[in-house]
Design a protein around this motif. Structure first.
Motif, short mmCIF file in Angstrom:
data_model
loop_
_atom_site.label_atom_id
_atom_site.label_comp_id
_atom_site.label_asym_id
_atom_site.label_seq_id
_atom_site.Cartn_x
_atom_site.Cartn_y
_atom_site.Cartn_z
N SER A 9 -1.43 -20.83 -3.68
CA SER A 9 -1.50 -20.74 -2.21
C SER A 9 -0.17 -20.98 -1.53
CB SER A 9 -2.51 -21.77 -1.67
OG SER A 9 -3.73 -21.60 -2.30
N VAL A 10 0.91 -20.55 -2.17
CA VAL A 10 2.23 -20.64 -1.52
C VAL A 10 2.74 -19.22 -1.28
CG1 VAL A 10 4.62 -21.39 -1.82
CG2 VAL A 10 2.73 -22.81 -2.73
N PRO A 11 2.90 -18.81 -0.01
CA PRO A 11 3.38 -17.44 0.23
C PRO A 11 4.78 -17.24 -0.35
CG PRO A 11 2.55 -18.46 2.26
CD PRO A 11 2.64 -19.54 1.22
N LEU A 12 5.02 -16.12 -0.97
CA LEU A 12 6.35 -15.83 -1.54
C LEU A 12 7.23 -15.25 -0.45
CD1 LEU A 12 5.41 -14.18 -4.97
CD2 LEU A 12 5.84 -16.58 -4.45
N HIS A 13 8.48 -15.74 -0.39
CA HIS A 13 9.42 -15.21 0.60
C HIS A 13 10.80 -15.08 -0.01
CE1 HIS A 13 7.15 -15.03 4.33
NE2 HIS A 13 6.49 -16.10 3.92
N GLY A 14 11.47 -13.99 0.33
CA GLY A 14 12.87 -13.87 -0.11
C GLY A 14 13.12 -12.55 -0.80
N GLU A 15 14.12 -12.54 -1.66
CA GLU A 15 14.56 -11.30 -2.30
C GLU A 15 14.58 -11.50 -3.82
OE1 GLU A 15 18.86 -9.55 -2.30
OE2 GLU A 15 17.89 -8.92 -0.40
N VAL A 16 14.11 -10.49 -4.55
CA VAL A 16 14.11 -10.58 -6.02
C VAL A 16 14.85 -9.37 -6.57
CG1 VAL A 16 11.84 -9.44 -6.22
CG2 VAL A 16 12.67 -10.90 -8.07
N ALA A 17 15.75 -9.63 -7.53
CA ALA A 17 16.51 -8.52 -8.15
C ALA A 17 15.66 -7.91 -9.24
CB ALA A 17 17.81 -9.06 -8.73
N ILE A 18 15.48 -6.60 -9.17
CA ILE A 18 14.68 -5.90 -10.18
C ILE A 18 15.57 -5.57 -11.38
CG2 ILE A 18 13.29 -3.83 -10.64
CD1 ILE A 18 12.02 -5.97 -8.75
N ALA A 241 5.73 -6.76 -5.87
CA ALA A 241 5.18 -6.26 -4.59
C ALA A 241 3.75 -6.78 -4.42
CB ALA A 241 5.20 -4.73 -4.59
N ILE A 242 2.97 -6.70 -5.49
CA ILE A 242 1.57 -7.13 -5.42
C ILE A 242 1.49 -8.66 -5.28
CG2 ILE A 242 -0.58 -7.26 -6.77
CD1 ILE A 242 0.21 -4.43 -7.86
N ALA A 243 2.42 -9.38 -5.92
CA ALA A 243 2.44 -10.84 -5.78
C ALA A 243 2.74 -11.23 -4.33
CB ALA A 243 3.49 -11.44 -6.72
N GLY A 249 2.87 -13.13 1.65
CA GLY A 249 4.29 -13.40 1.84
C GLY A 249 5.06 -12.15 2.28
N GLU A 250 6.37 -12.24 2.11
CA GLU A 250 7.26 -11.10 2.41
C GLU A 250 8.41 -11.15 1.44
OE1 GLU A 250 8.32 -10.43 6.50
OE2 GLU A 250 10.30 -9.65 5.95
N VAL A 251 8.53 -10.09 0.62
CA VAL A 251 9.52 -10.07 -0.46
C VAL A 251 10.27 -8.75 -0.45
CG1 VAL A 251 9.81 -10.05 -2.98
CG2 VAL A 251 8.21 -11.67 -1.93
N THR A 252 11.58 -8.82 -0.61
CA THR A 252 12.40 -7.60 -0.77
C THR A 252 12.71 -7.41 -2.25
OG1 THR A 252 13.35 -7.77 1.43
CG2 THR A 252 14.59 -6.48 -0.20
N LEU A 253 12.37 -6.21 -2.73
CA LEU A 253 12.58 -5.88 -4.14
C LEU A 253 13.94 -5.19 -4.26
CD1 LEU A 253 9.08 -4.17 -4.48
CD2 LEU A 253 9.60 -6.58 -5.00
N GLY A 281 16.56 -2.00 -0.88
CA GLY A 281 15.42 -1.82 -1.81
C GLY A 281 14.15 -1.62 -0.98
N ILE A 282 13.11 -2.35 -1.32
CA ILE A 282 11.82 -2.16 -0.65
C ILE A 282 11.33 -3.53 -0.20
CG2 ILE A 282 9.45 -1.31 -0.92
CD1 ILE A 282 10.50 0.27 -3.41
N THR A 283 10.98 -3.66 1.06
CA THR A 283 10.43 -4.93 1.55
C THR A 283 8.91 -4.79 1.70
OG1 THR A 283 12.48 -5.48 2.69
CG2 THR A 283 10.49 -6.66 3.39
N VAL A 284 8.18 -5.76 1.10
CA VAL A 284 6.72 -5.73 1.08
C VAL A 284 6.22 -6.96 1.84
CG1 VAL A 284 4.67 -5.76 -0.40
CG2 VAL A 284 6.75 -4.58 -1.16
N ARG A 285 5.34 -6.74 2.80
CA ARG A 285 4.78 -7.91 3.50
C ARG A 285 3.29 -7.68 3.77
NH1 ARG A 285 7.63 -5.36 7.36
NH2 ARG A 285 9.47 -6.64 7.07
N ARG A 286 2.57 -8.77 3.74
CA ARG A 286 1.13 -8.69 4.04
C ARG A 286 0.99 -8.46 5.53
NH1 ARG A 286 -2.67 -11.56 1.35
NH2 ARG A 286 -4.57 -11.89 2.58
N ASN A 287 0.22 -7.45 5.92
CA ASN A 287 0.03 -7.18 7.36
C ASN A 287 -1.37 -7.60 7.77
OD1 ASN A 287 2.33 -6.23 8.46
ND2 ASN A 287 1.90 -4.07 8.02
#
Ligand code: EPZ
Length: 420
Positions: A9-18, A241-243, A249-253, A281-287
């Motif tokens: 139950s911790v929203p993921l935030h930030g950027e991850v290098a693929i 992205a799915i995580a 959360g909001e994560v940039t891949l 890259g691609i930013t994914v956020r729950r809307n």
């Protein structure tokens, strides 16, 4: 065996290098066997499967040197037979067979055998080798292929579930050194096959049509060394992205290629997930509220089977009914029983899983079974209330570089428990 302890139950935030794509780098490393000259491959992910492929190439006589995220491979002289135990342990190693046959006109590897997701036959690989003029014999658990000459031919490599990714890779590699023209019909179109073809062409091969169902290879006398940067891992990118969506959360891949992820991004959008492309890259956020979607796994560019389990984890959190149908492998629902232990409501009906989502998940000890099922359990644990312990995470280390480190960087409370 290591396990992960995840406080959810911790929203993921930030950027991850693929990282570089596992399923591209394995055949590309094998392709270095096709020449006596040195090859340098960059953006190589630090994965146990990659290290293992390095051991197999070394065993075959190649010089393999990992330097940071590159690997230098030189196969001056090589043996034609793969070590029974080494090759049995990793199915992806079957792709040394095509290069051995191409370079030495003989190859012997142990039958890769099945795994938890299915029987994993190699009949289509062998059909392609035979079409090139090789004599194929299976005895004492080994498959032998040999030929006085390899002669280009037209062949159809489609099977009961459509094209074969490593079968296309194997036959394409052997055909680069055959005499004359080879045409593979019903070739796999995955980006990893395209990446392999571009590496082979950099080595002097003449391949056209990679990425389409018809690939043409005009044989050449020999190949030379080359350098290559591996494409980013679209399955790793889809997993993060799915995580992000699962944890609100909001994560940039960083480095992800949207053109390799069209089916996944399309489904995530249908599920109500925000997707934004940028140069980074691609930013994914729950809307807001997630919406249920139906998924059927298909050959590329359809929805990838390697993202089925992760999507199912997301759908267990989504109010409503989602139907997930697996069309590529015959038993790729190992994650269902473990997701159920976390409180998911899933019923299997033949090739489909009916997911009645929306109830919050609650943490529990679960067992990883295969690479992508394990990733689904990590995603579910990240979203669940309470603590989840994922056991046997060696499965995950096969295909995800530093997944716990990358998730911690995104704010996840995950720690690796090393069991002595
Ligand atoms: C590759 O496996 C990937 N592995 C798999 O990823 C991926 O799930 C699969 O392609 C499908 O996309 C690597 O690239 C190392 P196939 P591959 O041959 O090539 C049947 C992961 O999680 N078939 O495309 O072995 C087969 O049974 C892994 O990273 C035959 O019938 O898969 C399956 O039903 C898991 N005869 C279907 O085709 C054959 O000779 C697709 O298999 C070969 C395959």
């Amino acid at each position: 065996m290591d396990s992960f302890l995840i406080k959810g139950s911790v929203p993921l935030h930030g950027e991850v290098a693929i990282s570089g794509a596992k399923n591209a780098v394995l055949p590309i490393m094998a392709a270095a066997l096709l020449t006596a000259e040195p090859c340098v491959i960059r953006r190589v992910p630090n994965l146990s499967d990659v290290k293992f492929m390095g051991q197999i190439l070394t065993w075959l006589g190649a010089q393999v040197r990992f330097e940071g995220d590159s690997v230098r491979i030189q196969a001056r002289k090589i043996k034609g037979a793969g070590d029974y135990d080494l090759i049995r342990k990793m199915r992806g190693s079957i792709c040394v067979m095509g290069p051995l046959l191409g370079r030495l006109k003989k190859a012997a590897v142990s039958l890769p055998g099945g795994c938890v997701i299915g029987a994993r036959p190699i009949n289509l690989h062998l059909k392609g080798f035979a079409a090139l003029g090789a004599k194929v014999v299976i005895e004492n658990g080994y498959v032998h292929a040999s030929a006085k000459r390899l002669v280009g031919a037209a062949m159809f490599l489609g099977g009961r579930a459509g094209p074969t990714v490593l079968g296309t890779a194997n036959v394409m590699m052997a055909a680069t050194l055959a005499e004359g023209v080879t045409v593979i019909e019903s070739a796999a179109c995955e980006p990893e096959v395209v990446d392999l073809a571009s590496f082979l062409n950099a080595m002097g091969a003449q391949i056209s049509g990679a990425g389409s169902p018809t690939v043409t290879i005009t044989g050449v006398k020999e190949l030379h060394g080359a350098e290559h940067e591996v494409i980013p891992d679209r399955i790793e990118a889809a997993t993060y992205a799915i995580a992000a969506a699962a944890t609100n959360g909001e994560v940039t891949l960083r480095g992800a290629r949207a053109d390799h992820l069209r089916a996944v991004l399309d489904k995530l959008k249908d599920a109500g997930v925000g997707i934004e492309r940028s140069s980074a890259g691609i930013t994914v956020r729950r809307n807001g509220r997630l919406k249920p979607v139906d998924i059927t796994t298909l050959p590329y560019s359809g929805f990838p089977t390697d993202v089925q389990a992760q999507m199912m984890a997301l759908m267990t959190l989504t109010p409503g009914i989602s139907i997930i149908t697996e069309r590529i492998f015959e038993s790729r629902f190992m994650h269902v029983s473990e997701l159920t232990r976390l409180g998911a409501d899933i019923e299997i009906e033949g090739p489909s899983a009916i997911v009645k989502g929306g109830k919050p998940l609650s943490g529990a000890p679960v067992m990883a079974s295969d690479l992508r099922a394990s990733a689904a359990l990590v995603i579910a644990g990240l979203a669940a209330r309470g603590t989840t312990q994922v056991n046997r995470v060696y499965h995950i280390d096969r295909g995800y570089e530093n997944i716990d480190g990358k998730l911690r960087q995104l704010g996840a409370r995950i720690e690796r428990i090393e069991e002595s």
